[in-house]
Design a protein around this motif. Structure first.
Motif, PDB file in Angstrom:
ATOM      1  N   LEU A  20       0.826  -1.167   0.068  1.00 30.52           N
ATOM      2  CA  LEU A  20       0.240  -0.024  -0.081  1.00 30.52           C
ATOM      3  C   LEU A  20       0.902   1.168   0.120  1.00 30.52           C
ATOM      4  CD1 LEU A  20      -2.624   1.609   0.141  1.00 30.52           C
ATOM      5  CD2 LEU A  20      -2.567   1.331   2.830  1.00 30.52           C
ATOM      6  N   ALA A  21       1.965   1.236   0.923  1.00 31.89           N
ATOM      7  CA  ALA A  21       2.819   2.386   0.734  1.00 31.89           C
ATOM      8  C   ALA A  21       3.342   2.602  -0.285  1.00 31.89           C
ATOM      9  CB  ALA A  21       3.761   2.136   1.891  1.00 31.89           C
ATOM     10  N   CYS A  22       4.096   1.799  -1.149  1.00 28.27           N
ATOM     11  CA  CYS A  22       4.506   2.011  -2.411  1.00 28.27           C
ATOM     12  C   CYS A  22       3.600   2.190  -3.543  1.00 28.27           C
ATOM     13  CB  CYS A  22       5.176   0.740  -3.048  1.00 28.27           C
ATOM     14  SG  CYS A  22       6.812  -0.003  -1.791  1.00 28.27           S
ATOM     15  N   ALA A  23       2.341   1.931  -3.254  1.00 29.35           N
ATOM     16  CA  ALA A  23       1.206   2.145  -4.376  1.00 29.35           C
ATOM     17  C   ALA A  23       0.754   3.578  -4.113  1.00 29.35           C
ATOM     18  CB  ALA A  23      -0.068   1.146  -4.075  1.00 29.35           C
ATOM     19  N   MET A  24       0.630   4.129  -2.996  1.00 33.28           N
ATOM     20  CA  MET A  24       0.366   5.522  -2.673  1.00 33.28           C
ATOM     21  C   MET A  24       1.393   6.272  -3.296  1.00 33.28           C
ATOM     22  SD  MET A  24      -1.238   5.820   1.199  1.00 33.28           S
ATOM     23  CE  MET A  24      -0.161   5.116   2.222  1.00 33.28           C
ATOM     24  N   ALA A  25       2.658   5.740  -3.165  1.00 30.89           N
ATOM     25  CA  ALA A  25       3.983   6.760  -3.836  1.00 30.89           C
ATOM     26  C   ALA A  25       3.866   6.895  -5.214  1.00 30.89           C
ATOM     27  CB  ALA A  25       4.986   6.249  -3.037  1.00 30.89           C
ATOM     28  N   THR A  26       3.363   5.685  -5.807  1.00 30.66           N
ATOM     29  CA  THR A  26       3.935   5.278  -7.388  1.00 30.66           C
ATOM     30  C   THR A  26       2.585   5.276  -8.312  1.00 30.66           C
ATOM     31  OG1 THR A  26       3.803   2.949  -7.346  1.00 30.66           O
ATOM     32  CG2 THR A  26       5.917   4.220  -6.758  1.00 30.66           C
ATOM     33  N   GLY A  27       1.548   5.043  -7.594  1.00 34.98           N
ATOM     34  CA  GLY A  27       0.239   4.420  -8.491  1.00 34.98           C
ATOM     35  C   GLY A  27       0.383   3.444  -9.222  1.00 34.98           C
ATOM     36  N   THR A  28       1.338   2.446  -8.927  1.00 38.27           N
ATOM     37  CA  THR A  28       1.353   1.246  -9.612  1.00 38.27           C
ATOM     38  C   THR A  28       1.553   0.149  -8.362  1.00 38.27           C
ATOM     39  OG1 THR A  28       3.849   1.286  -9.939  1.00 38.27           O
ATOM     40  CG2 THR A  28       2.268   2.240 -11.529  1.00 38.27           C
ATOM     41  N   THR A  29       1.423  -1.070  -8.911  1.00 38.42           N
ATOM     42  CA  THR A  29       2.011  -2.096  -8.198  1.00 38.42           C
ATOM     43  C   THR A  29       2.066  -3.389  -8.924  1.00 38.42           C
ATOM     44  OG1 THR A  29       1.561  -3.617  -6.030  1.00 38.42           O
ATOM     45  CG2 THR A  29      -0.358  -3.221  -7.388  1.00 38.42           C
ATOM     46  N   TRP A  30       2.755  -4.524  -8.494  1.00 37.03           N
ATOM     47  CA  TRP A  30       2.763  -5.808  -9.414  1.00 37.03           C
ATOM     48  C   TRP A  30       2.015  -6.793  -8.760  1.00 37.03           C
ATOM     49  CZ3 TRP A  30       4.168 -10.644  -7.421  1.00 37.03           C
ATOM     50  CH2 TRP A  30       4.636 -10.641  -6.146  1.00 37.03           C
ATOM     51  N   PHE A  31       1.594  -7.734  -9.818  1.00 36.91           N
ATOM     52  CA  PHE A  31       0.919  -8.785  -9.916  1.00 36.91           C
ATOM     53  C   PHE A  31       1.323  -9.942 -10.653  1.00 36.91           C
ATOM     54  CE2 PHE A  31      -2.233  -5.106  -9.762  1.00 36.91           C
ATOM     55  CZ  PHE A  31      -2.896  -5.493  -8.587  1.00 36.91           C
ATOM     56  N   LYS A  32       1.121 -11.077  -9.970  1.00 31.55           N
ATOM     57  CA  LYS A  32       1.230 -12.353 -10.797  1.00 31.55           C
ATOM     58  C   LYS A  32      -0.262 -12.611 -11.276  1.00 31.55           C
ATOM     59  CE  LYS A  32       1.457 -16.489  -8.970  1.00 31.55           C
ATOM     60  NZ  LYS A  32       2.172 -17.604  -8.168  1.00 31.55           N
ATOM     61  N   VAL A  33      -0.283 -12.579 -12.627  1.00 30.21           N
ATOM     62  CA  VAL A  33      -1.520 -12.773 -13.275  1.00 30.21           C
ATOM     63  C   VAL A  33      -2.155 -14.001 -12.688  1.00 30.21           C
ATOM     64  CG1 VAL A  33      -2.854 -13.178 -15.306  1.00 30.21           C
ATOM     65  CG2 VAL A  33      -0.856 -11.503 -15.169  1.00 30.21           C
ATOM     66  N   PRO A  34      -3.556 -14.091 -12.117  1.00 34.96           N
ATOM     67  CA  PRO A  34      -4.006 -15.302 -11.665  1.00 34.96           C
ATOM     68  C   PRO A  34      -4.532 -16.224 -12.874  1.00 34.96           C
ATOM     69  CG  PRO A  34      -5.436 -13.471 -11.188  1.00 34.96           C
ATOM     70  CD  PRO A  34      -4.086 -12.914 -11.764  1.00 34.96           C
ATOM     71  N   SER A  35      -4.722 -17.280 -12.780  1.00 34.11           N
ATOM     72  CA  SER A  35      -5.505 -18.006 -13.493  1.00 34.11           C
ATOM     73  C   SER A  35      -6.911 -18.112 -12.871  1.00 34.11           C
ATOM     74  CB  SER A  35      -5.333 -19.516 -13.542  1.00 34.11           C
ATOM     75  OG  SER A  35      -5.124 -20.053 -12.032  1.00 34.11           O
ATOM     76  N   ALA A  36      -7.915 -18.878 -13.472  1.00 32.88           N
ATOM     77  CA  ALA A  36      -9.284 -18.550 -12.982  1.00 32.88           C
ATOM     78  C   ALA A  36     -10.251 -19.813 -12.878  1.00 32.88           C
ATOM     79  CB  ALA A  36     -10.018 -17.839 -14.037  1.00 32.88           C
ATOM     80  N   ILE A  37     -11.253 -19.830 -12.080  1.00 28.38           N
ATOM     81  CA  ILE A  37     -12.088 -20.806 -12.071  1.00 28.38           C
ATOM     82  C   ILE A  37     -13.692 -20.277 -12.390  1.00 28.38           C
ATOM     83  CG2 ILE A  37     -13.597 -22.392 -10.452  1.00 28.38           C
ATOM     84  CD1 ILE A  37     -11.106 -22.650  -9.017  1.00 28.38           C
ATOM     85  N   ARG A  38     -14.333 -20.809 -13.582  1.00 32.00           N
ATOM     86  CA  ARG A  38     -15.731 -20.214 -13.744  1.00 32.00           C
ATOM     87  C   ARG A  38     -16.708 -20.805 -13.065  1.00 32.00           C
ATOM     88  NH1 ARG A  38     -15.817 -21.010 -19.367  1.00 32.00           N
ATOM     89  NH2 ARG A  38     -17.552 -22.696 -19.190  1.00 32.00           N
ATOM     90  N   VAL A  39     -17.475 -20.006 -12.372  1.00 28.77           N
ATOM     91  CA  VAL A  39     -18.601 -20.379 -11.483  1.00 28.77           C
ATOM     92  C   VAL A  39     -19.857 -20.225 -12.429  1.00 28.77           C
ATOM     93  CG1 VAL A  39     -19.734 -20.436  -9.259  1.00 28.77           C
ATOM     94  CG2 VAL A  39     -17.462 -19.904  -9.413  1.00 28.77           C
ATOM     95  N   GLU A  40     -20.431 -21.199 -12.942  1.00 27.69           N
ATOM     96  CA  GLU A  40     -21.783 -20.963 -13.749  1.00 27.69           C
ATOM     97  C   GLU A  40     -22.876 -21.167 -12.783  1.00 27.69           C
ATOM     98  OE1 GLU A  40     -21.465 -23.669 -17.020  1.00 27.69           O
ATOM     99  OE2 GLU A  40     -19.883 -22.873 -18.059  1.00 27.69           O
ATOM    100  N   LEU A  41     -23.757 -20.135 -12.832  1.00 30.35           N
ATOM    101  CA  LEU A  41     -24.854 -19.962 -11.910  1.00 30.35           C
ATOM    102  C   LEU A  41     -26.174 -20.166 -13.004  1.00 30.35           C
ATOM    103  CD1 LEU A  41     -23.964 -16.934  -9.732  1.00 30.35           C
ATOM    104  CD2 LEU A  41     -23.565 -19.406  -9.446  1.00 30.35           C
ATOM    105  N   SER A  42     -26.971 -21.040 -12.340  1.00 26.77           N
ATOM    106  CA  SER A  42     -28.150 -20.953 -13.141  1.00 26.77           C
ATOM    107  C   SER A  42     -29.554 -20.916 -12.048  1.00 26.77           C
ATOM    108  CB  SER A  42     -28.476 -22.303 -13.852  1.00 26.77           C
ATOM    109  OG  SER A  42     -28.199 -23.459 -12.801  1.00 26.77           O
ATOM    110  N   GLY A  43     -30.512 -20.820 -12.443  1.00 26.20           N
ATOM    111  CA  GLY A  43     -31.810 -20.925 -11.512  1.00 26.20           C
ATOM    112  C   GLY A  43     -31.947 -19.620 -10.899  1.00 26.20           C
TER     113      GLY A  43
END
Length: 440
Positions: free
Chosen positions: A152-175
């Motif tokens: 948070l401290a670095c983000a407040m200073a720079t407006g950026t941060t690093w991420f490891k791009v996540p994979s995903a799970i799709r949750v299909e909703l019906s009804g």
């Protein structure tokens, strides 16, 4: 509404947002990126250490005072000298930095209900907060996730941060949910199926015709608890419910992302909303789920209705519909805390506060206090609570030998009347009207 251009590499919603914020045409799971941020968030627990780190970096100004939000909500109104000093540090920083979105006591609320209500989050945003339930904002189609105070401290200073791009799970909703079943039951049911680490560092992306049956408050609840399945974030597609909500709160123009047809998912979980029962999580994990019929009658000492998970106006309407004309069981404590001042005022105008007090409940100012065992409802050794909060770990709401049962507002209110874990059908003949309960 703006739609993003289709890219050659098929991506999920999360991956599309991260690619855009990283200035890349495409990203893939596991890739390390640096992304621009639309909003960074801290509270009275996490912001003070971040401010200390910010000062160590010899930074003099935040990257953009319009894109920093600081919310005192965990121990406010301050419960002791230490928490008063923590809040003072954040208050002084907000003033010195001209932070546009600092919410003082009286204007504040629980951060993850407050920021959407204030129109500060919208579809297509990339948001971090030094609080694990920052993932709540995925309900409006934003990528939002929790980070540590140093990030948070670095983000407040720079407006950026690093991420490891996540994979995903799709949750299909019906009804469509039946009876008193709500978004809380849906997310507890999901966590019960996949476990507290079933989506570890993945994006939970919701889809299917059933999405349209869930109102925005329910989507906020579900996205809020994505972290309880270990997820990096939870995300809903943008539909007419989303558009109407964002316009209602005056959010900035959204940027709408949709998953590509060929996007890869590690798994697909299918849920028929009409088959989801009223669900509770027994101690000491959110994944320890049971249908209410299996565990009715367990003795309890306290009921808590509120938090960033279930403190919105629809949750209070549900509780009031069950408590109306009834009394909290003798010897049981029922604590209700609206998530924001605006929600509190709306509950007052609708007569909900009167209903709660006449029933024998106590109504608190907006605060995270009980949820994290901070103040306003601590459990003693051997006590058990039914709570609409998000975690029931050992010692979460008090003594390490106390217990927390997670539930939705209908079960919580019914349990307050029964004096034991109970289904709403056992204490009330009211028929829930979803259109009325979830109206804006």
């Amino acid at each position: 509404m703006n739609d993003t251009a289709y890219t050659e590499k098929a991506m999920t919603m999360t991956q599309k947002i991260l690619a855009t914020k990283a200035g890349l045409k495409a990203v893939e799971a596991g890739q390390l990126i640096e992304a621009k941020l639309d909003l960074v968030l801290g509270n009275d627990v996490t912001a003070p250490p971040a401010i200390g780190e910010f000062e160590k970096l010899s930074c003099t100004r935040v990257f953009d005072p319009e894109k920093v939000a600081l919310v005192p909500d965990h121990f406010t109104p301050n419960k002791d000298i230490k928490t008063a000093e923590q809040t003072l540090k954040m208050r002084q920083f907000a003033r010195a930095q001209n932070v546009a979105h600092y919410f003082e006591v009286g204007q504040m609320g629980i951060e993850h209900a407050l920021l959407p209500e204030q129109g500060l989050v919208t579809a297509g945003d990339c948001i971090i907060g030094a609080d694990s339930h920052t993932c709540t904002y995925g309900a409006v189609g934003a990528f939002a996730t929790g980070v540590g105070s140093t990030d948070l401290a670095c983000a407040m200073a720079t407006g950026t941060t690093w991420f490891k791009v996540p994979s995903a799970i799709r949750v299909e909703l019906s009804g469509t949910p039946r009876g008193w079943v709500s978004g809380k039951d849906v997310v507890l049911h999901l966590i019960g199926r996949i476990g507290v680490d079933g989506a570890r560092y993945k994006s939970l992306e919701f889809s299917g015709a059933g999405v349209g049956a869930l109102h925005m408050d329910e989507r906020f609840t579900i996205a809020n608890m994505a972290i309880e399945a270990g997820a990096k974030n939870g995300m809903f597609p943008v539909d007419e419910h989303t558009r109407t909500y964002l316009a209602y709160v005056g959010a900035k123009e959204p940027v709408v992302y949709a998953a590509d047809p060929g996007a890869f998912y590690d798994d697909i979980v299918r849920i028929d909303l009409g088959a989801v029962p009223l669900t509770v999580s027994l101690p000491h994990l959110p994944s320890n789920t049971r249908a209410i019929e299996e565990v009715e009658g367990m003795p309890i000492d306290q009921v808590v209705i509120g938090s960033c998970t279930n403190g919105r106006i629809s949750d209070l309407r549900v509780a009031a519909q069950i408590l109306k004309g009834r009394k909290v069981a003798k010897g049981l404590r029922c604590i209700i805390f609206p998530a924001t001042q605006r929600i509190y005022l709306e509950a007052l105008r609708e007569g909900l506060i009167e209903t709660f007090i006449e029933a024998g409940a106590v109504v608190s100012t907006p605060t995270c206090g009980p949820c994290l065992g901070g103040h306003m409802g601590i459990l003693a050794k051997g006590e058990r609570a039914v709570s609409t909060t998000n975690r029931n770990f050992v010692g979460r709401m008090g003594h390490t030998q106390s217990e927390v049962i997670l539930a939705g507002p209908a079960v919580a209110a019914a349990s307050a009347v029964a004096g034991k874990l109970a289904s709403p059908e056992k204490v009330s003949d009211a028929v829930p009207d979803r259109a009325w309960l979830y109206r804006m």
